[in-house]
Design an enzyme around this catalytic site. Structure first.
Site, PDB file in Angstrom:
ATOM      1  N   LYS A  69       0.803  -1.220   0.000  1.00 52.23           N
ATOM      2  CA  LYS A  69       0.000   0.000   0.000  1.00 52.23           C
ATOM      3  C   LYS A  69       0.843   1.280   0.000  1.00 52.23           C
ATOM      4  O   LYS A  69       2.061   1.243   0.240  1.00 52.23           O
ATOM      5  CB  LYS A  69      -0.929  -0.009   1.217  1.00 52.23           C
ATOM      6  CG  LYS A  69      -2.004  -1.080   1.145  1.00 52.23           C
ATOM      7  CD  LYS A  69      -2.912  -0.978   2.368  1.00 52.23           C
ATOM      8  CE  LYS A  69      -4.051  -1.960   2.319  1.00 52.23           C
ATOM      9  NZ  LYS A  69      -4.924  -1.833   3.505  1.00 52.23           N
TER      10      LYS A  69
ATOM     11  N   TYR B 148     -12.423  -1.700  -4.262  1.00 47.01           N
ATOM     12  CA  TYR B 148     -12.941  -1.836  -2.897  1.00 47.01           C
ATOM     13  C   TYR B 148     -14.460  -1.692  -2.819  1.00 47.01           C
ATOM     14  O   TYR B 148     -15.007  -1.394  -1.758  1.00 47.01           O
ATOM     15  CB  TYR B 148     -12.267  -0.813  -1.981  1.00 47.01           C
ATOM     16  CG  TYR B 148     -10.850  -1.192  -1.614  1.00 47.01           C
ATOM     17  CD1 TYR B 148     -10.598  -2.229  -0.731  1.00 47.01           C
ATOM     18  CD2 TYR B 148      -9.772  -0.507  -2.159  1.00 47.01           C
ATOM     19  CE1 TYR B 148      -9.303  -2.585  -0.393  1.00 47.01           C
ATOM     20  CE2 TYR B 148      -8.471  -0.857  -1.819  1.00 47.01           C
ATOM     21  CZ  TYR B 148      -8.242  -1.900  -0.937  1.00 47.01           C
ATOM     22  OH  TYR B 148      -6.954  -2.249  -0.601  1.00 47.01           O
TER      23      TYR B 148
ATOM     24  N   ASN C 179      -1.987   0.318   6.899  1.00 51.04           N
ATOM     25  CA  ASN C 179      -1.438  -0.929   7.434  1.00 51.04           C
ATOM     26  C   ASN C 179      -0.517  -1.674   6.461  1.00 51.04           C
ATOM     27  O   ASN C 179      -0.301  -2.860   6.589  1.00 51.04           O
ATOM     28  CB  ASN C 179      -2.560  -1.835   7.946  1.00 51.04           C
ATOM     29  CG  ASN C 179      -3.538  -2.251   6.877  1.00 51.04           C
ATOM     30  OD1 ASN C 179      -3.256  -2.158   5.683  1.00 51.04           O
ATOM     31  ND2 ASN C 179      -4.694  -2.717   7.293  1.00 51.04           N
TER      32      ASN C 179
ATOM     33  N   HIS D 146      -2.245  -5.369   1.669  1.00 52.30           N
ATOM     34  CA  HIS D 146      -3.564  -5.984   1.489  1.00 52.30           C
ATOM     35  C   HIS D 146      -3.321  -7.382   0.969  1.00 52.30           C
ATOM     36  O   HIS D 146      -2.394  -7.621   0.192  1.00 52.30           O
ATOM     37  CB  HIS D 146      -4.392  -5.206   0.449  1.00 52.30           C
ATOM     38  CG  HIS D 146      -5.551  -5.988  -0.101  1.00 52.30           C
ATOM     39  ND1 HIS D 146      -6.784  -5.972   0.478  1.00 52.30           N
ATOM     40  CD2 HIS D 146      -5.629  -6.834  -1.165  1.00 52.30           C
ATOM     41  CE1 HIS D 146      -7.600  -6.769  -0.210  1.00 52.30           C
ATOM     42  NE2 HIS D 146      -6.915  -7.297  -1.220  1.00 52.30           N
TER      43      HIS D 146
ATOM     44  N   GLU E 262      -9.469 -10.625  -7.628  1.00 53.95           N
ATOM     45  CA  GLU E 262      -8.536  -9.504  -7.458  1.00 53.95           C
ATOM     46  C   GLU E 262      -7.378  -9.592  -8.442  1.00 53.95           C
ATOM     47  O   GLU E 262      -6.949  -8.581  -9.009  1.00 53.95           O
ATOM     48  CB  GLU E 262      -8.042  -9.468  -6.006  1.00 53.95           C
ATOM     49  CG  GLU E 262      -9.141  -9.092  -5.041  1.00 53.95           C
ATOM     50  CD  GLU E 262      -8.716  -9.101  -3.586  1.00 53.95           C
ATOM     51  OE1 GLU E 262      -9.402  -8.435  -2.789  1.00 53.95           O
ATOM     52  OE2 GLU E 262      -7.721  -9.758  -3.227  1.00 53.95           O
TER      53      GLU E 262
END
Length: 140
Positions: free
Chosen positions: A11, A51, A114, A117, A128
């Site tokens: 990310k 998302y 964080n 993913h 995905e």
């Protein structure tokens, strides 16, 4: 156990801090191979499509904004039980609850930022992966 593929994103908070190599080293040390990878910069609209499952959640707009804020690294990981293995290496979403040695424990800045993913199931992984990669781009 079967060889499986899963999807992974490094990310914006992690790419901004130049952590791509050290994060991938953790995946590789756990027995996962990177079989496809590219660095891209999502638009907010592209992040929104990816998302969409979270569209009704209060954090959706903030998540899409964040994912479009800096480049990301999208990749396909391959190995035995890859979905579960990837999730173990990533650690809990909340870095305060993540096990020592996991990516999120070591590198996450917050629950939202964080660092990584990962797909939550083989079916999700397939969807995905298909969103970001053509079949010829995956070379295992």
């Amino acid at each position: 156990m079967a060889i499986q593929r899963t999807f992974s994103i490094i990310k914006p908070d992690a790419t901004k801090r130049n952590l791509t190599g050290v994060i991938n080293a953790k995946f590789e040390a756990a027995g996962l191979r990177v079989v496809a990878q590219k660095r891209i910069h999502l638009s907010k609209a592209q992040a929104g499509v990816f998302y969409a499952v979270h569209a009704e959640r209060p954090f959706y707009d903030e998540l899409c904004e964040f994912m479009a804020s800096e480049p990301i690294v999208v990749q396909v990981l391959e190995g035995e039980n890859a979905v579960l293995k990837n999730r173990e290496v990533m650690g809990a979403t909340n870095p305060a609850e993540a096990d020592e040695g996991t990516i999120r424990k070591e590198f996450a800045l917050s629950i939202g930022e964080n660092s990584v993913h990962g797909s939550d199931a083989p079916e999700t992984a397939a969807e995905e992966i298909a969103y970001f990669f053509a079949g010829l781009e995956i070379v295992g």
